[in-house]
Design a protein around this motif. Structure first.
Motif, short mmCIF file in Angstrom:
data_model
loop_
_atom_site.label_atom_id
_atom_site.label_comp_id
_atom_site.label_asym_id
_atom_site.label_seq_id
_atom_site.Cartn_x
_atom_site.Cartn_y
_atom_site.Cartn_z
N CYS A 258 34.15 35.59 34.36
CA CYS A 258 34.40 35.83 35.79
C CYS A 258 35.90 35.92 36.07
O CYS A 258 36.33 36.66 36.95
CB CYS A 258 33.73 34.75 36.64
SG CYS A 258 31.93 34.94 36.66
N ASP A 259 36.71 35.20 35.30
CA ASP A 259 38.17 35.28 35.49
C ASP A 259 38.71 36.62 35.00
O ASP A 259 39.57 37.22 35.62
CB ASP A 259 38.88 34.20 34.65
CG ASP A 259 38.76 32.83 35.30
OD1 ASP A 259 38.36 32.77 36.47
OD2 ASP A 259 39.03 31.82 34.61
N GLU A 260 38.19 37.08 33.86
CA GLU A 260 38.87 38.19 33.18
C GLU A 260 38.16 39.53 33.24
O GLU A 260 38.81 40.57 33.16
CB GLU A 260 39.09 37.82 31.70
CG GLU A 260 40.02 36.64 31.53
CD GLU A 260 40.08 36.15 30.10
OE1 GLU A 260 39.53 36.82 29.20
OE2 GLU A 260 40.68 35.07 29.88
N LYS A 261 36.84 39.53 33.32
CA LYS A 261 36.13 40.79 33.08
C LYS A 261 35.26 41.29 34.23
O LYS A 261 34.97 42.48 34.30
CB LYS A 261 35.20 40.64 31.85
CG LYS A 261 35.89 40.17 30.59
CD LYS A 261 36.58 41.30 29.88
CE LYS A 261 37.27 40.78 28.63
NZ LYS A 261 38.06 41.77 27.96
N ILE A 262 34.79 40.38 35.04
CA ILE A 262 33.73 40.80 35.99
C ILE A 262 34.23 41.90 36.94
O ILE A 262 33.46 42.79 37.32
CB ILE A 262 33.15 39.59 36.76
CG1 ILE A 262 31.79 39.93 37.33
CG2 ILE A 262 34.08 39.10 37.87
CD1 ILE A 262 31.00 38.75 37.86
#
Ligand code: FAD
Length: 518
Positions: A258-262
């Motif tokens: 959720c921090d990097e890809k979503i």
């Protein structure tokens, strides 16, 4: 009512324990595929009951190798589950709750052993989350009956889906068999009933006096992976590094994704070369993470509480999680899919091939179709495959090779770390066009075009098929058709085992013929 409704009716717990059953010496939560302490509905209910009654809470897990055989559980999944039990034991011990784990000989010993255990420890209340496969529903319905005869209250509650099966019907009261209207109803239900996304706290600590009453259970050792299901040392080393177990790892993966890809998920999710998806299917399958937590966590990152508004990446990811609920709802409503039958009965008449040389080439990644081979080798190495590639290899098996789709479905269950009956059956049914809301049968993936579209530089292919590393970006998708025969032949890369155009024509004819039969 159909048997499934009777069973569900028998199981549907309200979370309210039956009146008249007095708390005795302990309350038990029976862990199944819900191996976590946080956001676990039945565990939380069990903890509340234990607190109210002033008795200890005990965790119980029963290992049944016969069930592994019946469910075709992959050794890598069993190994993951045993590693998870070690983490769970520690997490529960920190709450002064013991986890008792035992292996039994046969499937029917599971309920018998549970009853014995409950009687040994003077348990008055047993809690568990519901599993929707037919055998599991039957087992639990029978166990509820036996418990009732013995004066024990057993509660089996909905937990694994974000929206429990049975709540979504179309305007005419029918079950949905098409995903899009079902998803709109799923989203509307959550908007109307936001409590569905309320998370359950971890259980409360057993008070010291309660802990002491069950102190002996803390000595229980987690059994080894049962004989005949172990991984080789080499596989174990590699797979343990790729798939660390336990709910903390699940949570860390969810947060990192959720921090990097979503944010880019909607654009990137179909490209298997990089890591663009969450890799949490293993945790959802083992229950080290709940689907509710995943949806809630993603939703809370959005600017809105609506699931169908705001950031596109978040909306798309939540829609993918909805597929998991969809396929479980389908299994509950049409349980015959658990019995090797296609969702669409008219597809029972297709004359499948049982060419074992083709099947071996598919399994080992030696079909001569680079994207198919790369994907199948990814499974051999990681016990996991990217979703786009799952669709490509499934279509290739059922349509290009005309092999019985159930052979592929079975192979996936026997080899995937995230093997889940409903999602796997749904994915195979979709790709082979025999399932619920499938690809139309005349839509046949061209593996070379899929490869060019979703792995344009051939990075994914080259990672898993070293024989093709010297190919350029054009050759890598179809080396024999694009003038790289010499280069790859000397590396030992096989020629294509079928001609796609011919096998496409054959599949169209055979599907059509099968559908035309009574
Ligand atoms: P993400 O893209 O990050 O998606 C998040 C979650 O949404 C997944 O973990 C999964 O729980 C759910 N999800 C996403 N796509 C689907 C889908 N098409 N169907 C159902 N749920 C979905 N998934 C399994 O969990 N177990 C299986 O055994 C399985 N077998 C499959 C077989 C075939 C032939 C196909 C086409 C798909 C199958 N899937 C299965 C669905 C999907 O491929 C995986 O869930 C996904 O690749 C897991 O990677 P991820 O966690 O990074 O997914």
């Amino acid at each position: 009512p159909r048997p499934i409704e009777t069973l569900l009716g028998a199981l549907e717990g309200t979370g309210q324990t039956r009146k008249g059953i007095k708390a005795k010496d302990a309350v038990v939560h029976w862990f199944k595929m819900d191996l976590r302490t946080s956001d676990n509905r039945a565990l939380w209910l069990a903890s509340q009951k234990a607190k109210e009654a002033g008795v200890p809470l005990i965790g119980l897990y029963v290992i049944s190798p016969e069930d592994f055989k019946a469910h075709l559980t992959a050794p890598v999944r069993i190994d993951f589950m045993i590693r998870t039990l070690h983490v769970l034991k520690q997490d529960l011990a920190a709450l002064d709750i013991p986890l008792y784990v035992e292996t039994v000989e046969t499937r029917k010993d599971v309920p018998e052993r549970i009853i014995e255990f409950l009687e040994e420890w003077g348990v008055s209340h047993l809690f568990a989350n519901m599993e929707y496969e037919v055998d599991e529903l039957r087992r639990d319905a029978n166990l509820i009956k036996t418990c009732a005869e013995k004066g024990i209250d057993m509660q089996v509650v909905h937990d694994t889906c974000v929206v429990p099966p049975g709540l979504l019907t179309s305007g005419s009261g029918k079950q949905y068999s098409v995903y899009s209207p079902w998803r709109r109803a799923w989203v509307a239900k959550i908007h109307a009933d936001p409590e569905l996304l309320n998370l359950f706290d971890a259980p409360e600590k057993n008070p010291a006096n309660a802990r002491d009453k069950v102190a002996a259970l803390f000595d229980c050792e987690i059994p080894d992976v049962p004989e005949g299901h172990q991984l080789s040392e080499k596989d174990a080393q590699r797979l343990h590094a790729i798939w660390p177990a336990g709910e903390h790892e699940a949570r860390a993966r969810l947060e990192k994704f959720c921090d990097e890809k979503i944010g880019q998920y909607h654009n990137a999710r179909n490209f298997p070369a990089g890591v663009s998806t969450s890799n949490i299917s293993v945790h959802l399958a083992a229950g080290t993470l709940s689907a509710r937590t995943a949806v809630r966590y993603a939703r809370d990152r959005n600017k809105t509480k609506k699931l169908d508004a705001g950031m596109e990446g978040i909306q798309t990811w939540i829609s993918e999680l909805a597929w998991r609920d969809f396929y479980k709802h389908v299994m509950v409503n049409w349980p015959y899919i658990c019995m090797n039958k296609p969702f669409k009965p008219e597809y029972s008449n297709i004359t499948w091939s049982y060419n074992m040389a083709h099947f071996d080439a598919w399994k080992t990644g030696h079909t001569g179709f680079p994207i198919v081979d790369a994907a199948m080798r990814q499974v051999q190495s990681m016990s996991w495959m990217h979703n786009r590639c799952r669709m490509i290899v499934a279509s290739f098996l059922a349509k290009d090779l005309l092999l019985d789709w159930r052979m592929g479905e079975r192979y996936f269950m026997e080899n995937l770390i995230d093997g889940d009956f409903a999602s796997n059956n749904g994915g195979w049914g979709f790709s082979a066009s025999v399932g619920v809301d499938p690809q139309p049968y005349f839509r046949i993936f061209n593996p070379v075009l899929q490869s060019e579209k979703f792995d344009p530089k051939g990075e994914y292919i080259k990672k898993w098929v070293p024989e093709l590393r010297e190919c350029n970006e054009k050759e890598v998708h179809d080396p024999y058709g694009r003038g790289a025969a010499k280069k790859v032949e000397k590396m030992g890369y096989p020629k294509p085992i079928v001609v796609h155009k011919d096998s496409r024509d054959r599949a169209l004819a055979v599907y059509k013929e099968g559908l035309g039969r009574d």
